[in-house]
Structures are given as C-alpha cells and as structure tokens.
Write an enzyme that holds these catalytic residues in place. Structure first.
Site, PDB file in Angstrom:
ATOM      1  N   ARG A  92      89.855  72.688 -28.589  1.00  0.00           N
ATOM      2  CA  ARG A  92      90.567  71.610 -29.259  1.00  0.00           C
ATOM      3  C   ARG A  92      91.733  72.146 -30.098  1.00  0.00           C
ATOM      4  O   ARG A  92      91.752  73.308 -30.483  1.00  0.00           O
ATOM      5  CB  ARG A  92      89.612  70.831 -30.168  1.00  0.00           C
ATOM      6  CG  ARG A  92      88.572  70.013 -29.419  1.00  0.00           C
ATOM      7  CD  ARG A  92      87.617  69.304 -30.385  1.00  0.00           C
ATOM      8  NE  ARG A  92      86.734  70.242 -31.092  1.00  0.00           N
ATOM      9  CZ  ARG A  92      86.915  70.686 -32.315  1.00  0.00           C
ATOM     10  NH1 ARG A  92      87.963  70.285 -33.024  1.00  0.00           N
ATOM     11  NH2 ARG A  92      86.069  71.523 -32.874  1.00  0.00           N
ATOM     12  N   LYS A 106      86.369  63.597 -28.093  1.00  0.00           N
ATOM     13  CA  LYS A 106      86.428  63.700 -29.547  1.00  0.00           C
ATOM     14  C   LYS A 106      87.362  62.661 -30.154  1.00  0.00           C
ATOM     15  O   LYS A 106      87.191  62.266 -31.314  1.00  0.00           O
ATOM     16  CB  LYS A 106      86.851  65.112 -29.956  1.00  0.00           C
ATOM     17  CG  LYS A 106      85.771  66.170 -29.715  1.00  0.00           C
ATOM     18  CD  LYS A 106      84.451  65.820 -30.397  1.00  0.00           C
ATOM     19  CE  LYS A 106      83.416  66.928 -30.234  1.00  0.00           C
ATOM     20  NZ  LYS A 106      82.076  66.522 -30.753  1.00  0.00           N
ATOM     21  N   HIS A 144      77.868  63.678 -36.162  1.00  0.00           N
ATOM     22  CA  HIS A 144      78.128  64.762 -35.211  1.00  0.00           C
ATOM     23  C   HIS A 144      76.812  65.518 -35.062  1.00  0.00           C
ATOM     24  O   HIS A 144      76.566  66.523 -35.730  1.00  0.00           O
ATOM     25  CB  HIS A 144      79.240  65.671 -35.735  1.00  0.00           C
ATOM     26  CG  HIS A 144      79.674  66.698 -34.744  1.00  0.00           C
ATOM     27  ND1 HIS A 144      80.139  67.942 -35.117  1.00  0.00           N
ATOM     28  CD2 HIS A 144      79.721  66.681 -33.389  1.00  0.00           C
ATOM     29  CE1 HIS A 144      80.458  68.642 -34.039  1.00  0.00           C
ATOM     30  NE2 HIS A 144      80.210  67.893 -32.990  1.00  0.00           N
ATOM     31  N   SER A 173      80.124  72.842 -33.062  1.00  0.00           N
ATOM     32  CA  SER A 173      79.971  73.448 -31.742  1.00  0.00           C
ATOM     33  C   SER A 173      79.479  74.884 -31.873  1.00  0.00           C
ATOM     34  O   SER A 173      79.965  75.645 -32.712  1.00  0.00           O
ATOM     35  CB  SER A 173      81.305  73.429 -31.001  1.00  0.00           C
ATOM     36  OG  SER A 173      81.729  72.106 -30.762  1.00  0.00           O
ATOM     37  N   LYS A 189      73.169  72.540 -31.193  1.00  0.00           N
ATOM     38  CA  LYS A 189      72.795  71.126 -31.069  1.00  0.00           C
ATOM     39  C   LYS A 189      72.247  70.809 -29.680  1.00  0.00           C
ATOM     40  O   LYS A 189      71.196  70.189 -29.545  1.00  0.00           O
ATOM     41  CB  LYS A 189      74.003  70.223 -31.341  1.00  0.00           C
ATOM     42  CG  LYS A 189      74.540  70.259 -32.745  1.00  0.00           C
ATOM     43  CD  LYS A 189      75.482  69.113 -33.032  1.00  0.00           C
ATOM     44  CE  LYS A 189      76.575  68.935 -32.001  1.00  0.00           C
ATOM     45  NZ  LYS A 189      77.463  70.111 -31.879  1.00  0.00           N
ATOM     46  N   THR A 190      72.988  71.228 -28.648  1.00  0.00           N
ATOM     47  CA  THR A 190      72.562  70.917 -27.283  1.00  0.00           C
ATOM     48  C   THR A 190      71.287  71.661 -26.925  1.00  0.00           C
ATOM     49  O   THR A 190      70.332  71.087 -26.398  1.00  0.00           O
ATOM     50  CB  THR A 190      73.683  71.275 -26.284  1.00  0.00           C
ATOM     51  OG1 THR A 190      74.845  70.515 -26.605  1.00  0.00           O
ATOM     52  CG2 THR A 190      73.257  70.971 -24.864  1.00  0.00           C
ATOM     53  N   ASP A 193      75.335  65.226 -28.809  1.00  0.00           N
ATOM     54  CA  ASP A 193      76.510  65.527 -29.621  1.00  0.00           C
ATOM     55  C   ASP A 193      76.931  64.441 -30.610  1.00  0.00           C
ATOM     56  O   ASP A 193      77.344  64.751 -31.715  1.00  0.00           O
ATOM     57  CB  ASP A 193      77.697  65.842 -28.703  1.00  0.00           C
ATOM     58  CG  ASP A 193      78.856  66.500 -29.423  1.00  0.00           C
ATOM     59  OD1 ASP A 193      78.602  67.343 -30.300  1.00  0.00           O
ATOM     60  OD2 ASP A 193      80.011  66.170 -29.120  1.00  0.00           O
ATOM     61  N   ARG A 230      82.334  75.677 -20.551  1.00  0.00           N
ATOM     62  CA  ARG A 230      81.436  74.530 -20.719  1.00  0.00           C
ATOM     63  C   ARG A 230      81.147  73.836 -19.398  1.00  0.00           C
ATOM     64  O   ARG A 230      81.858  74.013 -18.412  1.00  0.00           O
ATOM     65  CB  ARG A 230      82.057  73.500 -21.683  1.00  0.00           C
ATOM     66  CG  ARG A 230      82.089  73.946 -23.130  1.00  0.00           C
ATOM     67  CD  ARG A 230      82.691  72.872 -24.007  1.00  0.00           C
ATOM     68  NE  ARG A 230      82.716  73.270 -25.396  1.00  0.00           N
ATOM     69  CZ  ARG A 230      81.779  72.974 -26.291  1.00  0.00           C
ATOM     70  NH1 ARG A 230      80.723  72.265 -25.915  1.00  0.00           N
ATOM     71  NH2 ARG A 230      81.871  73.363 -27.542  1.00  0.00           N
TER      72      ARG A 230
END
Length: 532
Positions: free
Chosen positions: A60, A200, A219, A239, A243-244, A258, A324
C-alpha cells in the site's frame, strides 16, 4: 458495448462515465480469468490460480491517500492522519481519469461490503484490469445473480493503474493517488497496480460510515466456537501480526480474516474472502491456506514461480516479502456460511514486538485495553508498505491508523463501551520477538502462541496464577500447560537481563511519549492505565 448482467437502469453511462470501449459487467471467475489471460495480465497457475505481479507497487501507499475536504468532513475527519484534497482538485482528478478511460475496456463488479444486511453497503468497483475485478469479486461479498438486475451502488470506486496523477493539478503527493470523496460517493485509485488498495479503500469507507450507526469497525480477524456462534473472539492487528493465521483455527469456525464490525447484534465480516501472506507458508502448519494457492480463481500476487512447472516458491522474496494470495472464504473448510457471530467473549490485540520486550500473552483491564488499542504498538512487517524492508517498530492507533478517517478516540470509546456492555475479556498477544530484539532474538514460537490462545478462548487461562508486569502493569500468566515457563517471563529469555531492562525502559518511554497525544481526549481510568 456492454457484456454481462446488470441493472439496466444503472449503467456507467448513467453515472456520467461515457466514451468507453466494451464494458464487462459482473463477469464470473472463469470469464475474468479468460479476459486477464487474453490481456496478458498474468499467468494461469496450478489448479487454476491466477499468478500476477503488481510491478513496482507491492504494498500500500498510505502517504498517497487523501480525503476531500468539505463541510461534511471538516469536523469529522482526523486531518492529522489523513491527507486533505480540495473539492476542485478531486473534480479535476475525476474528469481526467474518465478521459483516460475513453475508448478502453473496463470491468465492473457490483458488490457488497458487510455480511449484516441491515448495515451493508453496495459498492460498484470499476477497474481497468480484469484481474483486479477478479480480486474485488473474491474479497468483497457477492450478491445473488438475480439481485444484480436491480442493484444500485451507494459508492463507486474507479481504479486505473495506468493513470498518472499530476500533483499540481490534482492536489496529491505523487503520480500515485487514492482519493475519497464522501459527498460525491466516489473513490478514485490511480498509478498503482497493488490490488490491496481496493479492499482497504472500502474498509476506510466503512470506518467512516459505521461509527455514526453505533457500530465499531475493526481491523481484525474473527472466529467463534464450533456450533456456538455466541462464543466469538476478535483478533486485532496490523498486517503480518498473525490475524489470518491465528484465526484460522481448525477447532473453531472462521468468521473472517481482516475486517469486521461489532454491532448491537454481534460480529459480522465486511468481506467475502481472505488475503493471506504467503511468505514461508508451511503446508503442515497452515494446510488449508497453503492449499488455496492452487485452487481455481485464487489470486496469487508477487510470488516467484517456475516458468515451466508453475510451482510456487514460498521462500523467494526477491519480488517482495509481502507476497499474498486472495481466495474466497468458502475455500476454508471451517468458514462460517453466514459470516456472522455473537458479541466477542474475548478481544485479542496482536502485536509484533521487534524489541523483544513484551510477554507472549497478558491479560488487560478494560482501561488497559483502551490504552493499548489507542497505542496500537506493533512492528510494520517487511513489504506491507512501500519502503519497509525489515520490521519497523511503530504505533498505529486502533491497530489500523492508515484506514481510520475519524479520530482514534471515536473508535476507542466505541470499543470500551462494547467491552463494558458485553463483558469481554481482553488479551495482549506478542507474536514478535523473544530472547532479544530483532536481529538477535527469535520469533515467538507459533505453537506456544496457539497454545496460549486456546487456553484464553476456552477459559482455562483465567484459572492459572498471574503476576503483575513491572514495566506495563498488566497481568502475565506464571505457568501454562504446554508452554515453556521461561517464555512467559521475557526477561529470562535474554542472555543479558540488564540489556532487557534497558530495552524495556526504552519501550516504556516510547509508549508514554506516543500516548501523550490522547490524554486530553480520554477518561481518567484510561489515563491511570498509562505507563511511564
């Protein structure tokens, strides 16, 4: 010419977008992959995954993100954190982007943000690239085909990677721009092929809209106990903090990985897919996520692969460490069919501590939870943003500052009130370093993290003995079955305890310096939870 299913009274021409080539409306995955291959946008991989490189932008560009200043946004947007764009600059950008699209084919997906029908928004995603439409169709929620006949959008996003912004004319910072206009209900993305900007941008939009409805946008990833949606948990984190990985627990049902909301009815996913980091992805530790990289329609970004066998290299980060894969939620066998859950019983805040100071888990009081939520301490992981090549300690308020258009205390107060109302237990979990800082210590063992989280979620962790941490004041378990006792006391993991003390003092001061900005806006109990 138009192709595909669409509301006949809601075409791009009705939105003032004219002079285009073929407009491909709501193509499904096979047609989008065919178009992307025909356009030379990527490679068909094993199992029908689509392999793509995003060029020089592999993460990003938060500094290139702007919100249009207006009477509506003047007193509601956190301008210290969000770049401002004047309305006339946005109008010029929009006009130039439409002119850029003249004669070009575009791909349109009419999609939904939010699994709760009462709170969902309709979004129209207009893209220059077919594979971006595939990504958007994967990551957002797809309406039933019949619903497309009467679909109208609340907001429209237009993404043109080939467009070059002009800072002087468009009021932006560089040739790349992400511009949001809440009054015109438009989002414009140009000059970057990184698809994460699409999802996003919609997250940022929901972060602006939902607080006015009493909904906490988060988030975070989320899951719930099998056959018991009431027993939900959320996992905040930037990130790369886990989390995942940590929410994809085979013994629990995955709500999402997410972006979620917490409403008066409970937890709901904003998305319809997952966007997982694949660097060093282990087929034994994360078999289902690994398996998605060879499933039909999965978008695999910026991974090196053998040109003959198409075998993916999960260790080669020469393109980026932020490699990713984007896949639909139903590719995970234990994913929730509704993407809904109850009010969280456990709130987990994931931090990647590159200093090697924080314990693997700590229990927080409600005031401490708000303190750490507003602090948002973590380390940016390599590749998630442009220019980040190794873990970089940072404070990202609400564990997602780049996506927060409103002031942090708006989200902090919502979280505090919901925790108090529904009695959630809060935990701080360090997935970063132990035994020393980055470069000296090692990453926290994922098996230990999983064991601690399992104990937290099943309630057994609440029954063990705790000590008060001398540096941060929160409670740390002394002994947990299945976890090495020394790991629970980070000072003991360092070869030089004095060096740990110095590092801890440094981090304590960093917390205090950062938190000073919030002191005028918070209650006394949260001030009392502040350290330093």
């Amino acid at each position: 010419m138009a192709i595909g299913r669409v509301n006949p009274n809601f075409r791009l021409e009705d939105q003032g977008i004219t002079g285009l080539g073929t407009v491909h409306y709501n193509l499904t995955e096979p047609a989008l992959i065919e178009a992307a291959l025909r356009n030379g946008e990527g490679t068909l991989g094993r199992g029908g995954a689509f392999l793509v490189s995003t060029g020089k932008f592999t993460g990003r560009s938060p500094k290139d993100k702007f919100i249009t200043r207006s009477a509506t946004t003047e007193d509601t947007v956190w301008w210290d954190n969000n770049g401002a764009m004047e309305p006339e600059k946005f109008d010029a950008l929009h006009a130039d982007m439409i002119a850029y699209l003249a004669g070009r084919d575009v791909y349109v997906e009419d999609l939904v943000g939010g699994a709760d029908p009462a709170l969902a928004i309709n979004v129209r995603m207009v893209t220059e690239l077919a594979w971006h439409s595939l990504f958007n169709r994967t990551m957002l929620r797809r309406p039933e085909r019949d619903a497309l006949d009467h679909f109208t959008a609340d907001f429209t996003l237009i993404n043109c990677p080939g467009f070059t912004a002009d800072p002087a004319r468009h009021g932006c910072r560089s040739e790349t721009v992400i511009a949001m206009n809440f009054d015109r209900k438009l989002i414009l993305v140009g000059g970057t092929e990184y698809a994460g900007e699409n999802k996003k941008s919609i997250f940022t939009l929901l972060n602006y809209i939902l607080p006015e409805k009493g909904v906490m946008p988060m988030h975070c990833s989320a899951n719930h106990a099998q056959d018991n949606p009431v027993d939900a948990a959320v996992f905040f984190g930037l990130s790369g903090t886990g989390k995942t990985t940590l929410s994809a627990d085979p013994d629990r049902t995955l709500i999402g990985d997410d972006e979620h909301g917490w409403s008066e009815r409970g937890t709901f996913n904003f998305e319809g897919g997952c966007y997982a980091k694949t660097i060093n992805l282990d087929p034994d530790a994360e078999p289902e996520i690994y398996a998605t990289t060879t499933k039909f329609g999965t978008v695999v970004e910026n991974m090196v692969f053998d040109p003959e066998t198409l075998e993916l290299d999960f260790e080669d980060d020469s393109l980026t460490a932020n490699m990713r894969c984007a896949y639909p939620l139903h590719y995970i066998s234990n994913a929730s069919q509704t993407a809904l859950g109850g009010h969280p019983k456990n709130v987990i805040m994931l931090t990647c501590d590159a200093f090697g100071v924080l314990p693997p888990i700590a229990r927080l009081t409600p005031a401490q939870a708000m303190y750490h939520f507003l602090s948002g301490f973590t380390s940016k992981v390599a590749g998630t943003e442009r220019g980040v090549t190794e873990p970089e300690p940072t404070f990202s308020t609400c564990f997602g500052a780049p996506f927060m258009p409103r002031r942090p205390e708006v989200y902090g107060n919502l979280l505090r009130d919901k925790i108090a109302k529904h009695g959630a237990t809060c935990w701080l979990v360090n997935t970063g370093w132990t035994g020393g800082a980055y470069g000296t210590g090692s990453r926290m063992p994922i098996k230990a993290t999983r064991a601690l989280l399992t104990a937290a979620l099943d309630g057994s962790l609440g029954e063990v003995a705790f000590r008060k941490d001398e540096n941060f004041g929160f409670e740390v378990p002394v002994e947990v079955p299945g976890v090495a006792e020394v790991l629970l006391d980070p000072r003991r993991t360092w070869d030089d305890p004095a060096a740990y003390d110095a590092q801890a003092a440094k981090l304590v001061q960093m917390f205090a310096d950062n938190f000073a900005q919030y002191v005028p806006f918070i209650d006394e109990d949260v001030k009392a939870a502040a350290i330093g």
